[in-house]
Motif scaffolding. Structure first.
Motif, PDB file in Angstrom:
ATOM      1  N   ALA A 108       0.856  -1.194   0.000  1.00 51.92           N
ATOM      2  CA  ALA A 108       0.000   0.000   0.000  1.00 51.92           C
ATOM      3  C   ALA A 108       0.896   1.249   0.000  1.00 51.92           C
ATOM      4  N   LEU A 109       1.947   1.202   0.801  1.00 51.74           N
ATOM      5  CA  LEU A 109       2.879   2.337   0.874  1.00 51.74           C
ATOM      6  C   LEU A 109       3.679   2.462  -0.417  1.00 51.74           C
ATOM      7  N   ASP A 110       4.165   1.330  -0.931  1.00 53.83           N
ATOM      8  CA  ASP A 110       4.928   1.351  -2.194  1.00 53.83           C
ATOM      9  C   ASP A 110       4.099   2.030  -3.282  1.00 53.83           C
ATOM     10  N   ALA A 111       2.881   1.519  -3.463  1.00 54.95           N
ATOM     11  CA  ALA A 111       2.035   2.000  -4.567  1.00 54.95           C
ATOM     12  C   ALA A 111       1.692   3.475  -4.371  1.00 54.95           C
ATOM     13  N   THR A 112       1.376   3.851  -3.137  1.00 56.40           N
ATOM     14  CA  THR A 112       0.993   5.242  -2.863  1.00 56.40           C
ATOM     15  C   THR A 112       2.138   6.203  -3.154  1.00 56.40           C
ATOM     16  N   LEU A 113       3.315   5.896  -2.613  1.00 58.22           N
ATOM     17  CA  LEU A 113       4.422   6.842  -2.744  1.00 58.22           C
ATOM     18  C   LEU A 113       4.863   6.966  -4.205  1.00 58.22           C
ATOM     19  N   ALA A 207      -2.104  14.137   3.129  1.00 53.52           N
ATOM     20  CA  ALA A 207      -1.831  13.460   4.395  1.00 53.52           C
ATOM     21  C   ALA A 207      -1.824  11.968   4.095  1.00 53.52           C
ATOM     22  N   ILE A 208      -0.696  11.329   4.354  1.00 55.52           N
ATOM     23  CA  ILE A 208      -0.657   9.865   4.190  1.00 55.52           C
ATOM     24  C   ILE A 208      -0.777   9.284   5.590  1.00 55.52           C
ATOM     25  N   ALA A 209      -1.925   8.679   5.870  1.00 54.71           N
ATOM     26  CA  ALA A 209      -2.198   8.208   7.233  1.00 54.71           C
ATOM     27  C   ALA A 209      -2.061   6.692   7.288  1.00 54.71           C
ATOM     28  N   ASP A 210      -1.026   6.234   7.971  1.00 54.88           N
ATOM     29  CA  ASP A 210      -0.806   4.792   8.157  1.00 54.88           C
ATOM     30  C   ASP A 210      -1.381   4.432   9.519  1.00 54.88           C
ATOM     31  N   ILE A 234      -4.716  10.074   2.150  1.00 56.49           N
ATOM     32  CA  ILE A 234      -4.553   8.727   1.593  1.00 56.49           C
ATOM     33  C   ILE A 234      -4.458   7.816   2.812  1.00 56.49           C
ATOM     34  N   PHE A 235      -5.477   7.000   2.963  1.00 60.08           N
ATOM     35  CA  PHE A 235      -5.639   6.204   4.174  1.00 60.08           C
ATOM     36  C   PHE A 235      -5.097   4.799   3.926  1.00 60.08           C
ATOM     37  N   ILE A 236      -4.193   4.379   4.809  1.00 56.80           N
ATOM     38  CA  ILE A 236      -3.547   3.065   4.649  1.00 56.80           C
ATOM     39  C   ILE A 236      -3.736   2.248   5.910  1.00 56.80           C
ATOM     40  N   SER A 237      -4.119   0.994   5.722  1.00 57.63           N
ATOM     41  CA  SER A 237      -4.193   0.103   6.883  1.00 57.63           C
ATOM     42  C   SER A 237      -4.062  -1.333   6.391  1.00 57.63           C
ATOM     43  N   GLY A 238      -4.397  -2.280   7.258  1.00 52.88           N
ATOM     44  CA  GLY A 238      -4.281  -3.684   6.866  1.00 52.88           C
ATOM     45  C   GLY A 238      -4.623  -4.578   8.028  1.00 52.88           C
ATOM     46  N   LEU A 239      -4.564  -5.869   7.789  1.00 56.02           N
ATOM     47  CA  LEU A 239      -5.013  -6.823   8.805  1.00 56.02           C
ATOM     48  C   LEU A 239      -3.868  -7.535   9.527  1.00 56.02           C
ATOM     49  N   SER A 240      -2.630  -7.189   9.149  1.00 54.57           N
ATOM     50  CA  SER A 240      -1.472  -7.892   9.740  1.00 54.57           C
ATOM     51  C   SER A 240      -1.492  -7.860  11.258  1.00 54.57           C
ATOM     52  N   LYS A 241      -1.763  -6.694  11.802  1.00 53.62           N
ATOM     53  CA  LYS A 241      -1.639  -6.530  13.252  1.00 53.62           C
ATOM     54  C   LYS A 241      -2.979  -6.815  13.939  1.00 53.62           C
ATOM     55  N   ALA A 254      -7.275   3.608   0.825  1.00 56.55           N
ATOM     56  CA  ALA A 254      -8.512   4.291   0.454  1.00 56.55           C
ATOM     57  C   ALA A 254      -8.150   5.749   0.201  1.00 56.55           C
ATOM     58  N   ALA A 255      -8.640   6.279  -0.908  1.00 57.02           N
ATOM     59  CA  ALA A 255      -8.308   7.669  -1.281  1.00 57.02           C
ATOM     60  C   ALA A 255      -9.315   8.173  -2.306  1.00 57.02           C
ATOM     61  N   PRO A 256      -9.416   9.501  -2.465  1.00 60.46           N
ATOM     62  CA  PRO A 256     -10.309  10.040  -3.483  1.00 60.46           C
ATOM     63  C   PRO A 256     -10.017   9.429  -4.856  1.00 60.46           C
ATOM     64  N   ALA A 257     -11.083   9.243  -5.645  1.00 61.10           N
ATOM     65  CA  ALA A 257     -10.993   8.476  -6.899  1.00 61.10           C
ATOM     66  C   ALA A 257      -9.850   8.917  -7.826  1.00 61.10           C
ATOM     67  N   LYS A 258      -9.621  10.221  -7.930  1.00 60.73           N
ATOM     68  CA  LYS A 258      -8.593  10.696  -8.871  1.00 60.73           C
ATOM     69  C   LYS A 258      -7.197  10.239  -8.455  1.00 60.73           C
ATOM     70  N   ILE A 259      -6.940  10.279  -7.145  1.00 59.19           N
ATOM     71  CA  ILE A 259      -5.628   9.820  -6.650  1.00 59.19           C
ATOM     72  C   ILE A 259      -5.573   8.304  -6.749  1.00 59.19           C
ATOM     73  N   MET A 260      -6.707   7.683  -6.415  1.00 56.04           N
ATOM     74  CA  MET A 260      -6.737   6.221  -6.431  1.00 56.04           C
ATOM     75  C   MET A 260      -6.452   5.651  -7.813  1.00 56.04           C
ATOM     76  N   ALA A 261      -6.872   6.364  -8.860  1.00 49.54           N
ATOM     77  CA  ALA A 261      -6.621   5.858 -10.213  1.00 49.54           C
ATOM     78  C   ALA A 261      -5.116   5.656 -10.424  1.00 49.54           C
ATOM     79  N   ASN A 262      -4.320   6.585  -9.923  1.00 51.52           N
ATOM     80  CA  ASN A 262      -2.863   6.469 -10.068  1.00 51.52           C
ATOM     81  C   ASN A 262      -2.280   5.394  -9.153  1.00 51.52           C
ATOM     82  N   ILE A 263      -2.811   5.326  -7.934  1.00 54.24           N
ATOM     83  CA  ILE A 263      -2.308   4.314  -6.980  1.00 54.24           C
ATOM     84  C   ILE A 263      -2.617   2.913  -7.526  1.00 54.24           C
TER      85      ILE A 263
END
Ligand code: PMP
Length: 394
Positions: A108-113, A207-210, A234-241, A254-263
């Motif tokens: 999620a972080l790789d793709a976002t950044l 804001a990239i919120a992990d 850009i909201f990032i989470s997961g089920l690992s923990k 999870a992010a607004p559609a325009k940003i998400m298209a690039n992610i």
């Protein structure tokens, strides 16, 4: 295998060559060689994945769910993520255009950044922090602006952010926030997040919120910047923990559609899509397993208390962690401030593995991180060994 042909030496990626692998994993590898060591080094839940989640994964395999899933993720998982965020953060993300399932929060972080950064951009990273952000940002050609938060109880304040933005001038594109924090266990209070949201809006930043540890909080409320400024988060989470699923590798953005298209485009370049049975297991966890983390919470809180009490009695100073499963302790002053030397000696002589604070960036030196994702017996024995080690050193 013969060695790499001599004419190829030095031709690997120079960008990658210049980056350091995670200090945490490197240190863990080193101490793992010591026989009988108690490792409090990694952020890895020691509990089993909930049974109903495991069964969902098994069913998926047995039902021959073996073709490529949609690039963004299986609809039932994306809907479960959307419902979860709606119910916990009061923000609606469209499951068809604003959410993707990823291979752990890491991807999620790789793709976002890679999706948002250009060469020359700057990213504000409050430290000490999970160190994976550093090499990822640098790989994109952007630069990390480390902001030492140790003087502010390990929280980036809105005033400090304003100050840094003024100093840096133009070029800052995003701020990374990780709360509850790895390595400090700090949560961000609602008013601090609201203040940061104002500054972020004023300066037109992302804001990239992990928030991967948000289900593991102890007696405090978790607030999310996504609730305050969804249009630039850009909201990032997961089920690992939350569901003890580190090995499944399931995260999301999870992010607004325009940003998400690039992610999502970057996500396709990286991995195409996530493994099917992992997505089915995650959908089960988020649909029928929302209470699973509550059990884990009780166990971690008990361990936290055990470790805080034990270490304070030995002379360590620390802020009681409010979330995650890490404790960030200041090495008692009489033992110096070289956290790497201290952690090495502790590992060798007391057979207790802790991570040097400097592995987490500016402001971490003089501290060590202990993970309490470990049994009561291990923690009790570790405290005893650390006590004997300090007595011996004194
Ligand atoms: N963010 C933070 C703050 C973490 O501590 C970790 C794991 N240590 C991750 C992301 C990566 O999580 P995952 O295992 O889901 O890739």
């Amino acid at each position: 295998m013969p060695e790499l042909s001599a004419d190829l030496y030095g031709t690997v990626s120079h960008k990658l060559d210049a980056l350091q692998p995670s200090g945490i994993r490197e240190f863990n590898k080193e101490v793992s060689k010591i026989p009988g060591i108690i490792k409090l080094t990694l952020g890895e839940p020691d509990m089993a994945t909930p049974e109903h989640v495991k069964q969902a994964a098994i069913r998926s395999i047995e039902e021959d769910d073996s073709h490529y899933a949609p690039q963004m993720g299986k609809p039932e998982l994306l809907e479960a993520i959307s419902d979860y965020i709606q119910n916990t953060r009061d923000v609606h993300y469209d499951p068809q255009t604003e959410i993707i399932a990823t291979v752990g929060a890491t991807e999620a972080l790789d793709a976002t950044l890679f999706a948002i950064l250009n060469t020359g951009d700057k990213v504000v990273v409050p430290t000490p922090i999970f160190s994976l952000y550093f090499p990822l940002i640098e790989m994109t050609g952007a630069t990390v602006v480390q902001v030492d938060t140790s003087a502010d109880n390990f929280v980036l304040t809105p005033e400090k952010l304003e100050e840094v933005l003024e100093e840096e001038g133009k070029g800052v594109k995003a701020v990374i926030l990780n709360y509850p924090s790895n390595p400090t266990g700090r949560e961000y209070p609602q008013e601090v997040l609201a203040g940061l949201a104002e500054v972020i809006k004023k300066h037109h930043l992302y804001a990239i919120a992990d928030e991967i540890y948000s289900e593991l909080v102890y007696g405090v409320e978790h607030y999310s910047i996504a609730t305050m400024i969804p249009e630039r988060t850009i909201f990032i989470s997961g089920l690992s923990k939350s569901h003890a699923m580190t090995g499944y590798r399931l995260g999301y953005v999870a992010a607004p559609a325009k940003i998400m298209a690039n992610i999502s485009k970057m996500h396709a370049f990286l991995v195409t899509t996530v493994t099917n049975n992992v997505q089915v297991a995650a959908a089960e966890a988020l649909t029928n397993g929302l209470d699973d983390p509550l059990e884990f919470r009780k166990i971690y809180q008990h361990r936290r208390d055990l470790l805080v009490t034990g270490l304070k009695e030995l002379g360590f100073e620390m802020l009681t962690p409010e979330g995650a499963f890490y404790l960030f302790a200041k090495i008692p002053t009489q033992f110096g401030t070289d956290d790497v030397a201290f952690a090495k000696q502790l590992a060798k002589e007391a057979k207790v593995g802790v991570t040097p604070g400097s592995a987490f960036g500016k402001g971490g030196d003089g501290y060590v991180r202990l993970s309490y994702a470990s049994s009561d017996e291990n923690l009790t024995e570790a405290i005893k060994r650390i006590g004997e080690f300090l007595d011996h050193l004194a």
